[in-house]
Design an enzyme around this catalytic site. Structure first.
Site, PDB file in Angstrom:
ATOM      1  CB  SER A  29      -3.078 -10.640   2.694  1.00 27.73           C
ATOM      2  OG  SER A  29      -1.936  -9.852   2.952  1.00 27.73           O
TER       3      SER A  29
ATOM      4  CE  LYS B  59      -3.909  -2.204   0.049  1.00 31.45           C
ATOM      5  NZ  LYS B  59      -4.789  -2.236  -1.124  1.00 31.45           N
TER       6      LYS B  59
END
Length: 387
Positions: free
Chosen positions: A326, A84
């Site tokens: 994840s 991110k």
């Protein structure tokens, strides 16, 4: 973007382009070890210049099925330890370029944590104020990291899910005139992944076989942007999309209903809570929907939450690769894809972040802070300094 070509080095031994982390990319080989101590050959003006050029690392046969090769693209090599960081650079830089974001402004975004941490980093470096909205269930350490970086963190009720925190961010932005990142709809997100993530993979695998690109989706920026870049240059590559088994939004075939700005109107009917933080909110992001309509995907793997956690733990214990739930989910999907892929297939999986974001989650539920029986036995094997 003009800076990115300068980040690429030429590896004369292999005669192909590699990232500036060339010494960390390959499986154990003389080239990888010999690159140690060379540095990057440059210095940086600020922390945001270090975003990107993350390494692709080969996975050993302790996890990889025989006759196949899996690489992991380790996004925790970014300065704030997640993929991110790219998204934050994309949106903040685009906002500045368009004139929508001005000195002294306040930036606000809804996040499960990693985006907020990355946005807080950009705001700290640029001098913006930062406000983050985050749903109650996400890990405590993420809240603390954002506050440590100077952000204000507004917690929204668990019952509102991801769509609730998004609605709260929009409401606050409209009330106070703040710059709203809109990570789930902002096309600068996917474009940055097209310009960086996708190009890095193409450069690192130049002259090499690459058959599958494996990942899940949070906003869909990596899927839509990097996937498009890979398909353009290597049309034969197959994109394998993973999704939590408990939240099969895409597999359901039902689209999210949308407002005029592309944002979802509410929760998707196929959504159920799942432990893969950062993946699959309770709606299909607009960027993901556009990526499916444009580039599409070739393979689909549903991922049980427990399997993602177990794979993350296995990655740590057999590879020394410390990634979050994840990341475990992506690697689980890569292994399942490899099992049915033709012999000789090469896969690359995106590992989005570090395991340190999950200390208070089920990922670490089995890890005790106190010594276990085996550790006590080792301690007592010599006479001194016993608790």
């Amino acid at each position: 973007q003009a800076l990115w070509p300068s980040y690429i080095k030429r590896c004369e031994t292999h005669g192909r382009a590699m990232s500036c982390f060339a010494g960390l990319v390959s499986s154990p080989s003389p080239t990888g070890y010999q690159d140690r101590g060379k540095g990057r050959g440059r210095v940086y003006e600020n922390i945001t210049e270090t975003v990107g050029n993350t390494p692709c690392v080969k996975i050993s046969d302790a996890i990889c099925p025989p006759g196949r090769t899996i690489y992991a693209k380790l996004e925790y090599f970014n300065p704030l330890s997640s993929v991110k960081d790219r998204l934050a650079c994309a949106i903040i830089e685009d906002g500045e370029k368009s004139g929508k974001l001005k000195p002294g402004d306040t930036v606000i975004e809804a996040t499960s944590g990693n985006t907020g941490i990355a946005v807080a980093m950009l705001c700290a470096q640029r001098g913006y104020k930062c406000v983050i909205t985050m749903a109650e269930p996400f890990s405590i350490e993420r809240r603390k990291l954002m506050r440590f970086l100077g952000a204000k963190v507004i917690i929204t009720p668990k019952a509102g899910k991801g769509s609730g925190m998004v609605a709260k961010a929009k409401e606050l932005a409209e009330k106070h005139g703040w710059f709203l990142c809109r990570q789930f709809e902002n096309e600068a997100n996917a474009k940055f992944h097209y310009d960086t993530t996708g190009q890095e993979i193409l450069n690192d695998f130049e002259g090499m076989k690459l058959d599958y690109y494996v990942l899940g989706y949070g906003t869909g920026g990596t899927f839509a942007g990097a996937g498009k870049a890979l398909k353009e240059k290597r049309p034969g590559i197959k994109i394998c999309l993973g999704e939590p088994a408990d939240a099969p939004l895409i597999q359901s075939g039902t689209k999210s209903e949308r407002n005029d700005d592309g944002s979802a109107t509410g929760s998707h009917p196929a959504f159920k809570p799942h432990p893969i933080q950062g993946w699959t909110p309770d709606f299909i992001p607009f960027i993901t929907e556009k990526g499916i309509a444009g580039t599409g995907y070739d393979e689909y793997v549903p991922i049980p939450g427990d399997a993602a956690i177990q794979m993350s733990q296995m990655m740590a214990k057999t590879q020394g690769i410390f990634t979050g739930i994840s990341g475990g989910a992506s690697m689980y999907a890569a292994v399942e894809m490899a099992k049915k892929a033709p012999e000789g297939s090469v896969l690359v999986a995106m590992l989005a972040d570090t395991g340190e974001r999950y200390l208070s989650t089920p990922l670490f539920a089995s890890i005790s802070a106190d010594m276990n029986e085996e550790e006590l036995e080792i301690s007592k094997s010599t006479p001194s300094f016993q608790l």
